[in-house]
Design a protein around this motif. Sequence first.
Motif, PDB file in Angstrom:
ATOM      1  N   VAL A   1      17.939  39.675 -73.517  1.00 55.32           N
ATOM      2  CA  VAL A   1      17.151  39.611 -72.834  1.00 55.32           C
ATOM      3  C   VAL A   1      16.936  41.014 -72.712  1.00 55.32           C
ATOM      4  O   VAL A   1      15.427  41.491 -72.410  1.00 55.32           O
ATOM      5  CB  VAL A   1      18.070  38.959 -71.236  1.00 55.32           C
ATOM      6  N   LEU A   2      17.702  42.012 -72.421  1.00 56.90           N
ATOM      7  CA  LEU A   2      17.785  43.322 -72.443  1.00 56.90           C
ATOM      8  C   LEU A   2      16.747  43.805 -74.168  1.00 56.90           C
ATOM      9  O   LEU A   2      16.230  45.223 -74.215  1.00 56.90           O
ATOM     10  CB  LEU A   2      18.683  44.623 -72.025  1.00 56.90           C
ATOM     11  N   ILE A   3      17.607  43.610 -75.076  1.00 60.26           N
ATOM     12  CA  ILE A   3      16.399  43.914 -76.313  1.00 60.26           C
ATOM     13  C   ILE A   3      15.691  43.240 -76.821  1.00 60.26           C
ATOM     14  O   ILE A   3      15.277  43.204 -77.794  1.00 60.26           O
ATOM     15  CB  ILE A   3      18.480  44.303 -77.423  1.00 60.26           C
ATOM     16  N   PHE A   4      15.259  42.248 -76.175  1.00 60.31           N
ATOM     17  CA  PHE A   4      13.863  41.721 -77.134  1.00 60.31           C
ATOM     18  C   PHE A   4      12.492  41.664 -76.273  1.00 60.31           C
ATOM     19  O   PHE A   4      11.779  42.099 -75.974  1.00 60.31           O
ATOM     20  CB  PHE A   4      14.062  40.069 -77.657  1.00 60.31           C
ATOM     21  N   ALA A   5      13.147  40.776 -74.655  1.00 61.65           N
ATOM     22  CA  ALA A   5      12.112  40.495 -73.847  1.00 61.65           C
ATOM     23  C   ALA A   5      12.077  41.692 -73.465  1.00 61.65           C
ATOM     24  O   ALA A   5      10.973  41.944 -72.719  1.00 61.65           O
ATOM     25  CB  ALA A   5      12.840  39.068 -73.156  1.00 61.65           C
ATOM     26  N   LEU A   6      12.498  42.705 -72.561  1.00 61.31           N
ATOM     27  CA  LEU A   6      12.813  43.773 -71.728  1.00 61.31           C
ATOM     28  C   LEU A   6      11.238  44.742 -72.338  1.00 61.31           C
ATOM     29  O   LEU A   6      10.867  44.863 -72.073  1.00 61.31           O
ATOM     30  CB  LEU A   6      14.248  43.862 -71.252  1.00 61.31           C
TER      31      LEU A   6
ATOM     32  N   GLY B   1      28.677  28.579 -80.944  1.00 61.28           N
ATOM     33  CA  GLY B   1      27.380  28.845 -79.619  1.00 61.28           C
ATOM     34  C   GLY B   1      27.317  29.899 -79.778  1.00 61.28           C
ATOM     35  O   GLY B   1      25.260  30.054 -79.384  1.00 61.28           O
ATOM     36  N   GLN B   2      27.491  31.099 -80.100  1.00 61.14           N
ATOM     37  CA  GLN B   2      27.084  32.572 -79.396  1.00 61.14           C
ATOM     38  C   GLN B   2      26.222  32.794 -80.721  1.00 61.14           C
ATOM     39  O   GLN B   2      25.298  33.198 -80.535  1.00 61.14           O
ATOM     40  CB  GLN B   2      28.185  33.572 -79.447  1.00 61.14           C
ATOM     41  N   GLY B   3      25.958  32.590 -81.791  1.00 62.86           N
ATOM     42  CA  GLY B   3      25.212  32.496 -83.414  1.00 62.86           C
ATOM     43  C   GLY B   3      24.002  31.313 -82.462  1.00 62.86           C
ATOM     44  O   GLY B   3      22.836  32.238 -83.344  1.00 62.86           O
ATOM     45  N   LEU B   4      24.057  30.061 -82.162  1.00 65.03           N
ATOM     46  CA  LEU B   4      23.050  29.916 -81.820  1.00 65.03           C
ATOM     47  C   LEU B   4      21.965  30.509 -81.664  1.00 65.03           C
ATOM     48  O   LEU B   4      20.809  30.189 -80.691  1.00 65.03           O
ATOM     49  CB  LEU B   4      23.532  28.704 -81.694  1.00 65.03           C
ATOM     50  N   SER B   5      22.715  30.933 -80.302  1.00 63.85           N
ATOM     51  CA  SER B   5      21.957  31.938 -79.204  1.00 63.85           C
ATOM     52  C   SER B   5      21.345  32.500 -79.344  1.00 63.85           C
ATOM     53  O   SER B   5      19.843  33.596 -79.255  1.00 63.85           O
ATOM     54  CB  SER B   5      22.484  31.999 -77.410  1.00 63.85           C
ATOM     55  N   ASN B   6      21.419  33.512 -80.918  1.00 63.70           N
ATOM     56  CA  ASN B   6      21.287  34.384 -81.226  1.00 63.70           C
ATOM     57  C   ASN B   6      20.122  33.463 -82.100  1.00 63.70           C
ATOM     58  O   ASN B   6      18.853  34.460 -82.306  1.00 63.70           O
ATOM     59  CB  ASN B   6      21.989  34.952 -82.388  1.00 63.70           C
ATOM     60  N   ALA B   7      20.173  32.669 -82.786  1.00 59.17           N
ATOM     61  CA  ALA B   7      18.793  32.140 -83.039  1.00 59.17           C
ATOM     62  C   ALA B   7      17.849  32.080 -82.129  1.00 59.17           C
ATOM     63  O   ALA B   7      16.186  32.112 -82.629  1.00 59.17           O
ATOM     64  CB  ALA B   7      18.977  31.306 -84.033  1.00 59.17           C
ATOM     65  N   ILE B   8      17.834  30.740 -81.399  1.00 56.12           N
ATOM     66  CA  ILE B   8      17.174  30.726 -80.331  1.00 56.12           C
ATOM     67  C   ILE B   8      16.862  31.119 -79.414  1.00 56.12           C
ATOM     68  O   ILE B   8      15.406  31.086 -78.364  1.00 56.12           O
ATOM     69  CB  ILE B   8      17.455  29.070 -79.818  1.00 56.12           C
TER      70      ILE B   8
ATOM     71  N   PRO C   1      15.527  34.624 -79.010  1.00 54.99           N
ATOM     72  CA  PRO C   1      13.876  35.941 -78.833  1.00 54.99           C
ATOM     73  C   PRO C   1      12.974  34.468 -79.071  1.00 54.99           C
ATOM     74  O   PRO C   1      12.039  35.141 -78.070  1.00 54.99           O
ATOM     75  CB  PRO C   1      14.194  36.238 -80.431  1.00 54.99           C
ATOM     76  N   PRO C   2      12.568  33.554 -79.718  1.00 55.70           N
ATOM     77  CA  PRO C   2      12.018  32.630 -79.926  1.00 55.70           C
ATOM     78  C   PRO C   2      11.365  32.140 -77.933  1.00 55.70           C
ATOM     79  O   PRO C   2      10.619  31.226 -77.574  1.00 55.70           O
ATOM     80  CB  PRO C   2      11.979  31.306 -80.704  1.00 55.70           C
ATOM     81  N   LEU C   3      13.036  31.039 -77.458  1.00 61.72           N
ATOM     82  CA  LEU C   3      12.742  30.620 -76.250  1.00 61.72           C
ATOM     83  C   LEU C   3      12.446  32.089 -74.867  1.00 61.72           C
ATOM     84  O   LEU C   3      11.624  31.790 -73.868  1.00 61.72           O
ATOM     85  CB  LEU C   3      14.201  30.371 -75.669  1.00 61.72           C
ATOM     86  N   LEU C   4      13.066  32.862 -75.120  1.00 62.06           N
ATOM     87  CA  LEU C   4      12.672  34.251 -74.023  1.00 62.06           C
ATOM     88  C   LEU C   4      10.741  34.636 -74.154  1.00 62.06           C
ATOM     89  O   LEU C   4      10.313  34.771 -73.805  1.00 62.06           O
ATOM     90  CB  LEU C   4      13.518  35.813 -73.894  1.00 62.06           C
TER      91      LEU C   4
END
Length: 442
Positions: free
Chosen positions: A262-267, A384-391, A393-396
Amino acid sequence: MDTSEQSRREERAPAADIAPGTAAEEGGGGGLAAWLVRRGLIPETGPKRVFAAATFVNMIGKGLFMAGAALFFTRSVGIPVAQVGFALGAAALIGLVAGIPVGHVADRRGPREVYRIAVVVQALAVATLVFVHSFPWLVVCMCLAELANSAGTAARGPLTRAVGAPHPTRYRSYLRALNNIAAGCGALAAGVVVQLDTRTAYVSLILGNAVAFLVCAALASRMPSVPPVGAPAETGRWLALKDRPYVVLTALDGIMSIQTQVLIFALPLWIIGHTAAPRWFVGVSVAVNTALVVCLQVRASRGIDGNVAAGRVVRRAGVAFLLATALIAAAGGAPGWVAVVVVALGVVVHTVGELWHTAASFELSFGLAPAHAQGQYSGLYGIGQGLSNAIGPPLLGMVCLGWGEPGWLAMGALFLLVGLLMPYVVNWSDRTRPPAAGPDAP
């Protein structure tokens, strides 16, 4: 305290034998080192301090790579941006498959030995990048590096648990704060390389990363070996994958971990494209987050002394994320100075939620995994944490930036929902596992 929760704590006791002395004994006396130990600025002497040094050096190397690798591939090697992105993404996904099998090996052979081998392989794979001049070889080298990185992460879980005993969550929180400092140092060094923008500078960056990994392996060699914990005779080979509550926990934590983007990509994109806040505030928001993590991560872990407590803290984190996303959304139509204040408040609240979620996640990853399979469970949790890094940015990008203010609220509601579900999954896990998972269970 219920019986299952007590048994989870008792499972951790055998790991304490590798750390000689207590904090009071090792940090006692006078001198600068003793004062730093009492202040929590450095760990106690012995394995904790050595592992912290190895982690710090390792993260400096990763900071160098994360900040400068893409420019090395595009500007020095001459590979197109699209191909570089594909190679990095493919390597990240392939690397995830190594976690569980390597974690199983770490459980059976010892995590220190596996961790040391993984870091050496990673160093060799990264060093080979200076000879890469084509896309196929880039994919091969990056996949090998990511496989080694995933293997090291899986082995680091049980190693951290053993070294950090009897309070592994607090020690892992300290390592996270240390990692933020190290990553910042690596990024600053990479900034110098980017400014020079020469082949020699970029090659020095890549080789510096490889050297950092080798130094990390050398430091890890100074740590005592962690003996494997004997598994019950009836235990299956892929125990983690058969543990349905832990699989669900991994999935929920993976969704919650999207908050790290959130803070490093979307914000930053939201500030520049959707608010009246000045562009320079992007850097300020990241700096505030980093400073708070460095100063408060260890303190946030206090009081999280069991699975039930960790579940409650994740629920609290979900509430904080909802409030933070609402504040960030409110900055969309606000005047410049109001947007700055509202975003700043959102960053602070989000960071508090991040501190809670991270500390609770550390506790659950240790506490809900049996002592004899910490590496295997650590590998699963890392997926789980690796997949969160993959999905993430596109989701946000689609939800927060595409939908605007309603999208920010939707993401906050998702984080809240995960936080509300987590305590029930923790209770389910405690109910469905035996009173003690070690081989000495009655």
